[in-house]
Design a protein around this motif. Structure first.
Motif, PDB file in Angstrom:
ATOM      1  N   LEU A  99      46.507  47.672  34.895  1.00 43.77           N
ATOM      2  CA  LEU A  99      47.045  46.481  34.182  1.00 43.77           C
ATOM      3  C   LEU A  99      48.047  46.902  33.120  1.00 43.77           C
ATOM      4  CD1 LEU A  99      47.138  43.770  33.165  1.00 43.77           C
ATOM      5  CD2 LEU A  99      45.108  44.043  31.852  1.00 43.77           C
ATOM      6  N   GLN A 100      47.851  48.159  32.568  1.00 49.19           N
ATOM      7  CA  GLN A 100      48.780  48.456  31.426  1.00 49.19           C
ATOM      8  C   GLN A 100      49.914  48.938  32.039  1.00 49.19           C
ATOM      9  OE1 GLN A 100      50.278  51.694  30.577  1.00 49.19           O
ATOM     10  NE2 GLN A 100      49.176  52.573  32.083  1.00 49.19           N
ATOM     11  N   LEU A 101      49.952  49.516  33.363  1.00 48.82           N
ATOM     12  CA  LEU A 101      51.092  49.956  34.068  1.00 48.82           C
ATOM     13  C   LEU A 101      51.963  48.952  34.661  1.00 48.82           C
ATOM     14  CD1 LEU A 101      52.133  52.928  35.031  1.00 48.82           C
ATOM     15  CD2 LEU A 101      50.898  52.607  36.811  1.00 48.82           C
ATOM     16  N   ALA A 102      51.238  47.715  35.042  1.00 50.61           N
ATOM     17  CA  ALA A 102      52.021  46.552  35.630  1.00 50.61           C
ATOM     18  C   ALA A 102      52.718  46.069  34.288  1.00 50.61           C
ATOM     19  CB  ALA A 102      51.021  45.444  36.284  1.00 50.61           C
ATOM     20  N   LEU A 103      52.131  45.861  33.286  1.00 49.16           N
ATOM     21  CA  LEU A 103      52.601  45.176  31.991  1.00 49.16           C
ATOM     22  C   LEU A 103      53.853  46.148  31.455  1.00 49.16           C
ATOM     23  CD1 LEU A 103      49.398  44.279  29.829  1.00 49.16           C
ATOM     24  CD2 LEU A 103      51.193  42.607  30.765  1.00 49.16           C
ATOM     25  N   ASN A 104      53.525  47.499  31.459  1.00 49.31           N
ATOM     26  CA  ASN A 104      54.662  48.420  31.217  1.00 49.31           C
ATOM     27  C   ASN A 104      55.902  48.217  32.191  1.00 49.31           C
ATOM     28  OD1 ASN A 104      56.409  51.122  31.862  1.00 49.31           O
ATOM     29  ND2 ASN A 104      54.981  51.650  29.875  1.00 49.31           N
ATOM     30  N   TRP A 105      55.695  48.159  33.306  1.00 49.71           N
ATOM     31  CA  TRP A 105      56.872  47.847  34.311  1.00 49.71           C
ATOM     32  C   TRP A 105      57.520  46.768  34.157  1.00 49.71           C
ATOM     33  CZ3 TRP A 105      54.078  50.060  39.364  1.00 49.71           C
ATOM     34  CH2 TRP A 105      53.890  51.340  39.284  1.00 49.71           C
ATOM     35  N   ALA A 106      56.672  45.595  33.809  1.00 50.88           N
ATOM     36  CA  ALA A 106      57.183  44.243  33.439  1.00 50.88           C
ATOM     37  C   ALA A 106      58.266  44.019  32.377  1.00 50.88           C
ATOM     38  CB  ALA A 106      56.035  43.167  33.494  1.00 50.88           C
ATOM     39  N   TRP A 107      57.656  45.059  31.159  1.00 53.17           N
ATOM     40  CA  TRP A 107      58.733  44.682  29.970  1.00 53.17           C
ATOM     41  C   TRP A 107      60.011  44.954  30.262  1.00 53.17           C
ATOM     42  CZ3 TRP A 107      61.933  47.200  27.000  1.00 53.17           C
ATOM     43  CH2 TRP A 107      62.333  46.875  25.807  1.00 53.17           C
ATOM     44  N   GLY A 129      48.091  46.598  23.207  1.00 46.21           N
ATOM     45  CA  GLY A 129      46.405  46.434  23.315  1.00 46.21           C
ATOM     46  C   GLY A 129      45.618  47.060  24.616  1.00 46.21           C
ATOM     47  N   THR A 130      46.521  46.748  25.624  1.00 43.50           N
ATOM     48  CA  THR A 130      45.913  47.284  27.047  1.00 43.50           C
ATOM     49  C   THR A 130      45.730  48.749  27.096  1.00 43.50           C
ATOM     50  OG1 THR A 130      46.684  45.167  27.834  1.00 43.50           O
ATOM     51  CG2 THR A 130      45.866  46.758  29.374  1.00 43.50           C
TER      52      THR A 130
END
Length: 176
Positions: A99-107, A129-130
């Protein structure tokens, strides 16, 4: 430190280069894709924004992200190894990591691609937070992996502050 028995016997020895290299390289995939977006926008749109004086120079970002992606990738390998692979016990630690990796890539596509500074701010707060939750889930498994994530969390705190200041100091961008 809690010891997780390896269901497969031993993950050490022959054939271990693939998991080490694969898991260490994985975060770089999204980083490379994001760099393609950033490279264009850092020369056109980004210079038009008001930014705080304490902002790191543009040249620092690829160097820092390369180190951070390598550290988080290797940390994921350490957790994978300690848990004996992608076992049932790995569901939460790797679910949070994914999840944090997906959020990182989405930013990057949100901030640099779509120029949605406010949305990027909400997204990076969720990302930070993740990452913290990932670290908490990893701590009983591998303290070393958790410590390898600490510079990433620190950098995200800086990046979140920078995202906030850019949003705050660019009123025209508040429409997003």
């Amino acid at each position: 430190m809690r010891h997780f028995p390896n269901a497969k016997g031993s993950l050490r020895g022959e054939g271990m280069w693939a998991p080490v290299l694969g898991l260490t390289a994985l975060p770089h995939v999204g980083g490379f894709c994001g760099a393609l977006i950033t490279r264009r926008e850092v020369k056109t749109w980004y210079p038009t924004l008001n930014k705080p004086s304490w902002r790191p120079p543009n040249a620092a970002f690829p160097v820092v992200w390369t180190a951070l992606y390598t550290g988080m990738g290797y940390a994921s390998y350490l957790v994978w190894k300690e848990l004996g692979g992608f076992t049932e016990e790995a569901l939460v630690p790797f679910g949070l990591y994914g999840l944090q990796l997906a959020l990182n890539w989405a930013w990057t596509p949100i901030f640099f691609g779509a120029h949605k500074i406010k949305l990027a701010l909400f997204e990076i707060v969720l990302l930070t937070g993740t990452v913290a939750a990932t670290m908490v889930s990893w701590y009983p498994i591998s303290r070393t992996a958790t410590l390898l994530m600490a510079p990433y969390l620190s950098w995200l705190c800086l990046a979140t502050s920078l995202n906030y200041r850019i949003w705050r100091d660019n009123p025209e961008s508040k429409k997003d």
